[in-house]
Design a protein around this motif. Structure first.
Motif, mmCIF file in Angstrom:
data_model
loop_
_atom_site.group_PDB
_atom_site.id
_atom_site.type_symbol
_atom_site.label_atom_id
_atom_site.label_comp_id
_atom_site.label_asym_id
_atom_site.label_seq_id
_atom_site.Cartn_x
_atom_site.Cartn_y
_atom_site.Cartn_z
ATOM 1 N N CYS A 43 27.119 32.891 77.946
ATOM 2 C CA CYS A 43 27.001 32.063 77.050
ATOM 3 C C CYS A 43 25.826 31.483 77.614
ATOM 4 C CB CYS A 43 27.683 30.886 77.537
ATOM 5 S SG CYS A 43 27.220 30.195 79.490
ATOM 6 N N TRP A 44 25.362 30.397 75.242
ATOM 7 C CA TRP A 44 24.445 29.888 75.394
ATOM 8 C C TRP A 44 24.631 28.354 75.565
ATOM 9 C CZ3 TRP A 44 22.440 31.619 70.341
ATOM 10 C CH2 TRP A 44 22.166 32.958 70.120
ATOM 11 N N HIS A 45 23.397 27.375 75.589
ATOM 12 C CA HIS A 45 23.921 26.032 75.616
ATOM 13 C C HIS A 45 23.187 25.251 74.097
ATOM 14 C CE1 HIS A 45 24.514 27.702 79.900
ATOM 15 N NE2 HIS A 45 23.578 27.564 79.826
ATOM 16 N N ASN A 46 23.575 24.901 74.196
ATOM 17 C CA ASN A 46 23.733 23.867 72.938
ATOM 18 C C ASN A 46 22.613 22.584 73.079
ATOM 19 O OD1 ASN A 46 22.925 22.304 70.473
ATOM 20 N ND2 ASN A 46 25.281 22.669 69.978
ATOM 21 N N GLY A 50 24.786 18.755 73.540
ATOM 22 C CA GLY A 50 25.105 18.779 75.280
ATOM 23 C C GLY A 50 25.735 20.115 75.488
ATOM 24 N N GLU A 51 26.669 20.567 74.148
ATOM 25 C CA GLU A 51 27.817 21.947 74.910
ATOM 26 C C GLU A 51 27.339 22.467 76.033
ATOM 27 O OE1 GLU A 51 30.793 24.437 72.442
ATOM 28 O OE2 GLU A 51 29.671 23.472 71.667
ATOM 29 N N GLN A 52 27.666 23.237 77.097
ATOM 30 C CA GLN A 52 27.518 24.006 78.083
ATOM 31 C C GLN A 52 27.676 25.305 77.853
ATOM 32 O OE1 GLN A 52 25.159 22.903 80.334
ATOM 33 N NE2 GLN A 52 24.615 21.559 78.764
ATOM 34 N N ARG A 53 28.415 25.626 77.617
ATOM 35 C CA ARG A 53 28.951 27.543 77.317
ATOM 36 C C ARG A 53 29.526 27.534 76.165
ATOM 37 N NH1 ARG A 53 28.552 29.572 82.008
ATOM 38 N NH2 ARG A 53 29.829 31.260 81.832
ATOM 39 N N TYR A 54 28.724 27.926 75.069
ATOM 40 C CA TYR A 54 29.283 28.680 73.415
ATOM 41 C C TYR A 54 28.448 29.819 73.289
ATOM 42 C CZ TYR A 54 25.011 27.272 70.688
ATOM 43 O OH TYR A 54 23.818 27.253 70.318
ATOM 44 N N TYR A 55 29.192 30.516 72.233
ATOM 45 C CA TYR A 55 27.879 31.815 72.018
ATOM 46 C C TYR A 55 28.463 31.733 70.371
ATOM 47 C CZ TYR A 55 27.083 36.936 71.343
ATOM 48 O OH TYR A 55 26.326 37.563 71.223
ATOM 49 N N PRO A 56 26.933 31.313 70.042
ATOM 50 C CA PRO A 56 27.797 31.392 68.543
ATOM 51 C C PRO A 56 28.007 32.037 67.438
ATOM 52 C CG PRO A 56 25.334 31.824 69.197
ATOM 53 C CD PRO A 56 26.142 31.644 69.504
ATOM 54 N N GLU A 57 29.620 32.422 66.460
ATOM 55 C CA GLU A 57 30.075 33.077 66.192
ATOM 56 C C GLU A 57 29.708 33.631 65.185
ATOM 57 O OE1 GLU A 57 34.402 34.080 65.292
ATOM 58 O OE2 GLU A 57 32.954 32.678 66.876
ATOM 59 N N TRP A 58 28.459 33.709 64.622
ATOM 60 C CA TRP A 58 27.348 34.579 63.375
ATOM 61 C C TRP A 58 27.043 35.287 64.225
ATOM 62 C CZ3 TRP A 58 22.319 35.799 64.427
ATOM 63 C CH2 TRP A 58 21.646 35.054 65.512
ATOM 64 N N ARG A 59 26.655 35.529 65.345
ATOM 65 C CA ARG A 59 26.388 36.507 66.196
ATOM 66 C C ARG A 59 27.519 37.394 66.640
ATOM 67 N NH1 ARG A 59 20.875 36.254 69.475
ATOM 68 N NH2 ARG A 59 22.117 38.270 70.058
ATOM 69 N N ARG A 60 28.772 36.918 66.559
ATOM 70 C CA ARG A 60 29.727 37.425 67.249
ATOM 71 C C ARG A 60 30.709 38.899 65.406
ATOM 72 N NH1 ARG A 60 33.046 34.365 70.042
ATOM 73 N NH2 ARG A 60 32.469 35.661 71.800
ATOM 74 N N ASN A 137 31.885 40.052 73.365
ATOM 75 C CA ASN A 137 30.642 39.262 73.935
ATOM 76 C C ASN A 137 31.448 38.300 74.281
ATOM 77 O OD1 ASN A 137 29.500 37.966 75.910
ATOM 78 N ND2 ASN A 137 28.282 37.009 74.416
ATOM 79 N N TYR A 138 33.307 38.944 74.060
ATOM 80 C CA TYR A 138 33.949 37.465 73.885
ATOM 81 C C TYR A 138 34.158 36.732 76.046
ATOM 82 C CZ TYR A 138 35.968 39.672 70.564
ATOM 83 O OH TYR A 138 35.836 40.659 69.012
ATOM 84 N N ARG A 139 34.864 35.751 75.583
ATOM 85 C CA ARG A 139 34.850 34.381 76.534
ATOM 86 C C ARG A 139 35.614 34.666 77.620
ATOM 87 N NH1 ARG A 139 33.462 28.062 75.306
ATOM 88 N NH2 ARG A 139 33.160 27.364 78.063
ATOM 89 N N THR A 140 37.350 35.197 77.017
ATOM 90 C CA THR A 140 38.386 35.221 77.923
ATOM 91 C C THR A 140 38.260 36.469 77.938
ATOM 92 O OG1 THR A 140 39.954 34.174 76.303
ATOM 93 C CG2 THR A 140 38.564 32.983 77.631
ATOM 94 N N GLN A 141 39.803 36.563 78.953
ATOM 95 C CA GLN A 141 40.118 38.039 78.595
ATOM 96 C C GLN A 141 41.095 38.853 78.004
ATOM 97 O OE1 GLN A 141 38.782 40.088 81.115
ATOM 98 N NE2 GLN A 141 39.740 42.060 80.538
ATOM 99 N N SER A 142 41.981 37.059 77.687
ATOM 100 C CA SER A 142 42.777 37.284 76.518
ATOM 101 C C SER A 142 41.531 37.916 75.159
ATOM 102 C CB SER A 142 43.588 36.233 76.771
ATOM 103 O OG SER A 142 43.498 35.222 76.189
ATOM 104 N N GLU A 143 41.049 37.390 75.036
ATOM 105 C CA GLU A 143 40.531 37.426 73.649
ATOM 106 C C GLU A 143 39.363 39.169 73.918
ATOM 107 O OE1 GLU A 143 36.894 34.773 73.400
ATOM 108 O OE2 GLU A 143 38.345 32.774 72.627
ATOM 109 N N PHE A 144 39.531 39.306 75.134
ATOM 110 C CA PHE A 144 38.791 40.942 74.709
ATOM 111 C C PHE A 144 39.526 41.952 75.128
ATOM 112 C CE2 PHE A 144 37.651 44.219 78.128
ATOM 113 C CZ PHE A 144 35.846 44.623 77.504
ATOM 114 N N GLU A 145 40.349 41.383 75.278
ATOM 115 C CA GLU A 145 41.648 42.389 74.709
ATOM 116 C C GLU A 145 42.302 43.260 73.677
ATOM 117 O OE1 GLU A 145 44.618 41.657 78.333
ATOM 118 O OE2 GLU A 145 43.222 42.516 79.742
#
Length: 145
Positions: A43-46, A50-60, A137-145
């Motif tokens: 994850c990245w920190h903004n 103040g958002e702690q755990r995110y991942y930029p959608e453009w990277r994904r 780099n999916y955040r949750t297992q359901s997104e990963f599957e």
């Protein structure tokens, strides 16, 4: 083919109706399954929001585009190998006769197709696909599957 399409559509409608009936009967109509964050999620920190755990959608999206390109290259490679094996079959069928023709044209091609194509697809391309999915780099297992 049309019968299968119609049957599939009808079956899907029946299943959706049955699923709704079961949700009401079991009291889980508004149930949302819990998704747990994967430990592999990077994850990245903004700092500005103040958002702690995110991942930029453009990277994904960029990683998905790369994964799509690799998948297309794998497909082209498998089609090329299939064409080579088919050409071997045609050449063996023309140049040999009798039992030799049967053994070389049919049995050898079946072995080549089974070992080369299926082996590559299951072992090599399966590992590449798993690594590319992990790379996205999916955040949750359901997104990963």
């Amino acid at each position: 083919a049309a019968v299968i399409v119609l049957w599939g559509s009808y079956f899907l409608m029946l299943w959706q109706r049955r699923r709704a009936e079961l949700q009401v009967a079991w009291g889980v109509k508004h149930f949302e399954p819990r998704s747990f964050e994967r430990p592999q999620f990077q994850c990245w920190h903004n700092k500005s929001t103040g958002e702690q755990r995110y991942y930029p959608e453009w990277r994904r999206l960029a990683k998905r585009a790369l994964s799509l390109l690799v998948t297309l290259l794998q497909t082209v490679f498998l089609v090329f190998l299939t064409l080579l094996i088919y050409l071997h079959y045609v050449n063996a069928f023309e140049y040999y006769s009798g039992l030799k023709k049967t053994l070389i044209a049919s049995a050898l091609n079946g072995l080549m197709y089974g070992s080369i194509i299926m082996g590559l697809e299951l072992l090599l391309f399966g590992a590449i696909s798993r690594n590319l999915t992990e790379f996205e780099n999916y955040r949750t297992q359901s997104e990963f599957e």
